[in-house]
Design an enzyme around this catalytic site. Structure first.
Site, PDB file in Angstrom:
ATOM      1  N   HIS A   1      17.643  33.969  16.277  1.00  0.00           N
ATOM      2  CA  HIS A   1      19.122  33.045  15.063  1.00  0.00           C
ATOM      3  C   HIS A   1      18.011  33.674  13.060  1.00  0.00           C
ATOM      4  O   HIS A   1      16.750  33.372  13.412  1.00  0.00           O
ATOM      5  CB  HIS A   1      18.633  31.651  14.879  1.00  0.00           C
ATOM      6  CG  HIS A   1      19.366  31.230  15.955  1.00  0.00           C
ATOM      7  ND1 HIS A   1      20.773  30.843  16.061  1.00  0.00           N
ATOM      8  CD2 HIS A   1      18.746  30.390  17.598  1.00  0.00           C
ATOM      9  CE1 HIS A   1      20.263  30.357  17.508  1.00  0.00           C
ATOM     10  NE2 HIS A   1      20.183  30.290  18.329  1.00  0.00           N
TER      11      HIS A   1
ATOM     12  N   CYS B   1      22.134  36.647  12.787  1.00  0.00           N
ATOM     13  CA  CYS B   1      23.089  36.432  12.401  1.00  0.00           C
ATOM     14  C   CYS B   1      23.022  36.201  11.098  1.00  0.00           C
ATOM     15  O   CYS B   1      21.430  37.041  10.384  1.00  0.00           O
ATOM     16  CB  CYS B   1      22.998  34.562  11.640  1.00  0.00           C
ATOM     17  SG  CYS B   1      23.355  33.670  13.561  1.00  0.00           S
TER      18      CYS B   1
END
Lengths: 564, 383
Positions: free
Chosen positions: B155, B197
């Site tokens: 992440h 991301c």
């Protein structure tokens, strides 16, 4: 005469001094599960210690040989276990092991800095076995004073050279099995090791793989020693998840493989099936099997032996697949004489109590047990609250060794020699207080809890059947691990459950919340005060509303004075 | 200066065009590397981040298949998914739904696992500043002719990558680590792939030469996961790595596919996010860089025609132990639970405390001095 002597010397020189044996023991359990135990033993007559650089390794793995000579190791025992052994349902295991990783090592007398050598050894082993053994440091290492005597030969036992550590949180998976299999002489290509497929081995109730290195006697006179390396793998397959609820197991169902040949480097390769409780063993073709009786764990059991080094074991199909079927009503499981449990009592996040219960199921004999407890420093034990009670009365231990912990340096160590009265429950309780850790010491998932390693109970349990004290006779490997000194009792080691305790955990999202809250309070409080002090008020004609304006326009047209 | 180089070029062309084997040799030495390393990191913990472990393992699988051995791969997995108690099929990690492809396999060696995957350990592996007792399998022993593949997944956000929910690494730190590697001559060329991301923010700050970077999404975009498996209950892979795995499954060790094909993996129609890449720091043209330069381990073989004569085998000099003359020491097994010995064991040296009489005398002295100096009238308050 001289030429004969030289010839004899020549013969001994060329005779290989290492030997490899493999065996698999399958025991159907009372609860419908199946217990399979692999043992691989390499014996090597060599001397790692006397300064000779051993360079030619044949059956003994080079990585372990180098570890032994570099770190002057006398004995090394390491095990990786997933699951907890349920003694009351499954009986006693051949090789006990606690959940997680356990490492205990005896160093040679020549080592000067045992702690430094221990640290380096754990790092090297973490690389060999792909495990995070580098987390073993002084905060979880203890030096037992009476437990864990050497299992190999030796004349002097000074406990300064012993170190013991457990990592209850350690995960065992294929990445630990892969290097373990690579230590075998035949790898996983031939012999019994072809059965070790990780998808089946880890889909089990209990999985334990271990490596044991120790010096043993070569013959009955015991004048020369050889190094023994034992690799053991114990698996218990569950009746319902792997067996589909039927008490019908075959090699193919357990391991999704069948055997095709023995390891060519092995001097003996055998399968033992425990038929004491009369299971029906059938196979694809007619092969004769030997029946032997062996005394193991205080009980005389009958085994049916299949020798893989004989070609006719495999028959015309060139593969061996055994089918075992048994009924639940037949056979009475021998109740294990010693059983232990441990749990944490109390409520809240400040204090608690550790209870250890030890059950002696022998009807009339009492026997001594040695309890070893290693508690991390963040559970501060109050030893003045230690109580040992049997049958409601106080039971004073004949030997207590307690080493208090030092914050962030070493854990608590408690060793007690307790005599368990016959047919009784002995309860050991001690209260503790939980410490608040520094914020950097919390693991990334602190709400899972913190583990406390299993307690170890070593005992000499009275045996129902006379044990065999001749340690050098040819015996199946599973019955010759613990050396037997007397006939009337046998040595067991039992591990309790590890504990999972919650420590007071701060809310790690608080710094962000505090910043937001503080900034809001400052902005609202200071901002309003500033406005009140510095704002000046002026009277202003309000702008008339649209409706009023239109009305004023109409009034002006009419000639009437406008609205206010 | 120019004419001699032109002439030599012409000569080289003639020589090169003459034989096929010469052409291949030319191809061999165009990249300049002699060994390959890979550092594959998964930074997420917990069962619902199964897809990050599957991502890393699928790249591990491709890299192993194309020839890089385990000793040259540093694999870091922050959590164990295969033997997790929530996994309905233990010892497996699947990348395709309906459990088609097990990327965990039977022959996997994880070097850093669980709590060991931290920012500090990752940077120490890259820069080589590890404690002396670290085993070889946990070190990145690259030199100035190594091509390194670095793959990160987890992440992330604009300018950072989260490690295990408790710490993060920023793009500045990463760029500085690569600069340290460059200055210590720890790589020849480096390919950096990141699947998180806003992954493109992680390579914005690179400034060392010979770096090529790929990311699964631009700043401001999220990388999405591919497909869930209903039996396992979690998403199995991220989109970018899923299509990257599909692309790599078609590559074999002798493949001539180059980096331009890699840049086309997972266009916006399949990935929903826009993958990005950065090649301005890379000295060679990406079209001439083979995929196997980073993902495979092509060994350079030099054929020689000279003969080497082998010496006779060295005879092992066995040390003949002199039996009989020496007195044989009989060994025996140790008693496992010698009860009487334990009970009568000498207690271990306790920490030294001053004798009790000394403490008593000390307190008496203190009290005497106190009452002497302040007067005896205080005595009545105590007694």
């Amino acid at each position: 005469m001289r030429y004969v002597h030289d010839l004899q010397l020549l013969v001994t020189l060329t005779h290989p001094k290492d030997d490899f044996q493999e065996e698999l023991v399958i025991r159907p359990l009372q609860s419908g599960d199946v217990y399979a135990s692999f043992q691989f033993r390499t014996l090597w007559e060599t001397d790692f210690m006397k300064g000779n650089k051993v360079s030619h390794y044949r059956l003994f793995p080079k990585s372990l040989g180098q570890v032994i000579s570099k770190f002057s190791v006398r004995e090394l025992h390491i095990s990786f276990t997933q699951g907890y052994w349920r003694t009351m349902q499954w009986g006693q295991p051949f090789m006990p092991s606690p959940p997680g990783a356990e490492l205990w090592v005896w160093f040679q007398d020549s080592v000067t800095d045992v702690d430094g050598t221990w640290k380096e050894l754990t790092n090297v082993l973490s690389g060999i076995f792909c495990a995070s053994l580098n987390f073993i440091d002084s905060t979880n290492t203890v030096q037992p004073s009476a437990s864990f005597k050497p299992l190999g030969i030796g004349n002097v036992t000074d406990h300064r050279f012993l170190r013991y550590a457990t990592l209850p949180r350690e995960i065992v998976c294929t990445e630990n099995l892969t290097p373990w299999k690579k230590l075998l002489p035949c790898g996983s290509k031939a012999g019994l090791a072809v059965l070790m497929k990780s998808e089946k081995l880890f889909h089990s109730s209990f999985h334990s793989q271990a490596v044991h290195i120790r010096p043993v006697c070569q013959d009955s006179e015991c004048t020369t020693t050889s190094w023994e390396l034992r690799q053991t793998l114990n698996v218990v397959f569950d009746l319902h998840t792997s067996g589909q609820g039927k008490r019908e197991w075959s090699l193919f169902k357990m391991f999704s493989r069948t055997l095709t040949e023995a390891c060519p480097l092995a001097s003996s390769s055998k399968i033992y099936i425990d038929i004491t409780d009369n299971p029906q063993v059938s196979f694809l073709h007619n092969i004769l099997s030997l029946k032997i009786q062996a005394v193991v764990l205080g009980d005389r059991r009958t085994f049916s032996v299949y020798d893989l080094t004989e070609a006719n074991t495999f028959g015309s199909m060139r593969s061996l697949n055994l089918l075992i079927r048994w009924k639940s009503s037949e056979g009475d499981m021998l109740r294990p004489l010693l059983h232990a449990e441990r749990y944490v009592a109390g409520y809240g996040l400040q204090t608690g109590e550790i209870h250890t219960l030890m059950y002696n199921y022998h009807p009339f004999r009492s026997f001594p047990i040695l309890l070893l407890d290693s508690v991390p420093w963040y559970l501060r034990l109050y030893i003045h609250t230690l109580t040992v009670t049997s049958k409601g009365k106080d039971n004073k231990p004949s030997y207590i060794h307690y080493q208090p912990s030092k914050d962030r340096v070493r854990p608590h160590l408690l060793e007690m020699l307790v005599q368990l009265p016959p047919n009784s429950v002995t309860e050991v309780t001690v209260q503790f207080e939980r410490a608040l850790l520094k914020w950097t010491e919390y693991t990334p998932d602190p709400n899972h809890g913190f583990y406390v390693g299993s307690s170890v109970i070593s005992a000499l349990v009275p045996s129902m059947v006379a044990m065999d004290t001749n340690n050098t006779k040819e015996r199946p490997l599973f019955s010759s691990f613990f050396p037997c000194k007397e006939e009337s009792s046998y040595f067991v080691r039992i591990y309790t459950e590890p504990l999972l305790v919650n420590l007071p955990t701060p809310d790690f999202s608080m710094p962000y919340n505090v910043i937001c809250l503080t900034c809001t309070v400052v902005a609202v409080g200071y901002g309003s005060l500033y406005n009140l002090l510095t704002r000046s008020f002026q009277i202003e004609e309000p702008n008339p509303r649209l409706a009023k304006r239109i009305a004023n326009v109409i009034r002006r047209l009419r000639g009437v004075p406008p609205l206010a | 200066m120019k004419i001699p180089t032109l002439l030599s070029l012409f000569a080289a062309c003639f020589v090169a065009g003459s034989a096929n084997i010469e052409e291949n040799v030319g191809q061999f030495f165009s990249s300049g590397h002699t060994n390959n390393w890979a550092v594959l990191v998964c930074t997420s913990r917990f069962w619902f981040n199964y897809r990050h472990v599957a991502n890393t393992l699928s790249v591990y699988r491709s890299v192993k298949r194309l020839g890089i051995p385990d000793s040259h791969i540093v694999l870091m997995l922050a959590d164990d998914m295969a033997c997790n108690h929530r996994n309905p099929k233990p010892a497996t990690v699947f990348s395709h739904k309906n459990m088609e492809l097990n990327v965990y396999g039977d022959d996997v060696e994880v070097d850093y696992r669980g709590y060991e995957v931290t920012v500090e350990n990752f940077l120490r592996v890259l820069t080589g500043r590890l404690p002396p007792s670290t085993p070889r399998s946990k070190r990145l022993l690259s030199d100035d002719r190594s091509n390194i593949l670095i793959y990160l997944t987890g992440h992330g956000g604009n300018g950072f990558l989260k490690f295990q929910d408790s710490e993060e690494i920023s793009n500045v730190e990463l760029a500085d680590a690569f600069e340290q590697m460059w200055q210590k001559r720890r790589y020849n060329e480096l390919l950096f792939i990141i699947d998180t991301c806003q992954g493109a923010s992680m390579y914005e700050r690179f400034y060392s030469p010979n770096l090529m970077a790929l990311a699964s999404s631009q700043v401001g975009e999220d990388s999405l996961s591919h497909q869930p498996d209903l039996a396992i209950g979690v998403h199995l892979m991220d989109r970018y790595t899923f299509y990257l795995l599909e692309f790599l499954e078609d590559i074999h060790p002798a493949s001539k596919a180059n980096m331009n094909d890699l840049f086309k993996v997972c266009p916006k129609s399949q990935c929903v996010s826009t993958p990005g890449h950065r090649t301005d720091l890379f000295l060679r043209d990406p079209g001439s860089v083979l995929i196997t330069d980073f993902f495979g381990s092509v060994r350079k073989v030099e054929i020689t025609t000279e003969t080497i004569s082998l010496t006779d085998p060295i005879k092992q000099v066995e040390e003949i132990a002199v039996h009989g003359e020496q007195e044989k020491e009989t060994y025996s097994y140790v008693d496992q639970l010698p009860v009487s010995e334990i009970i009568h064991q000498k207690p271990k040296q306790k920490d030294w405390h001053p004798p009790d009489g000394f403490i008593l005398g000390l307190w008496t002295l203190i009290l005497l001095v106190f009452f002497k100096s302040y007067g005896a009238k205080h005595l009545k308050h105590i007694f």
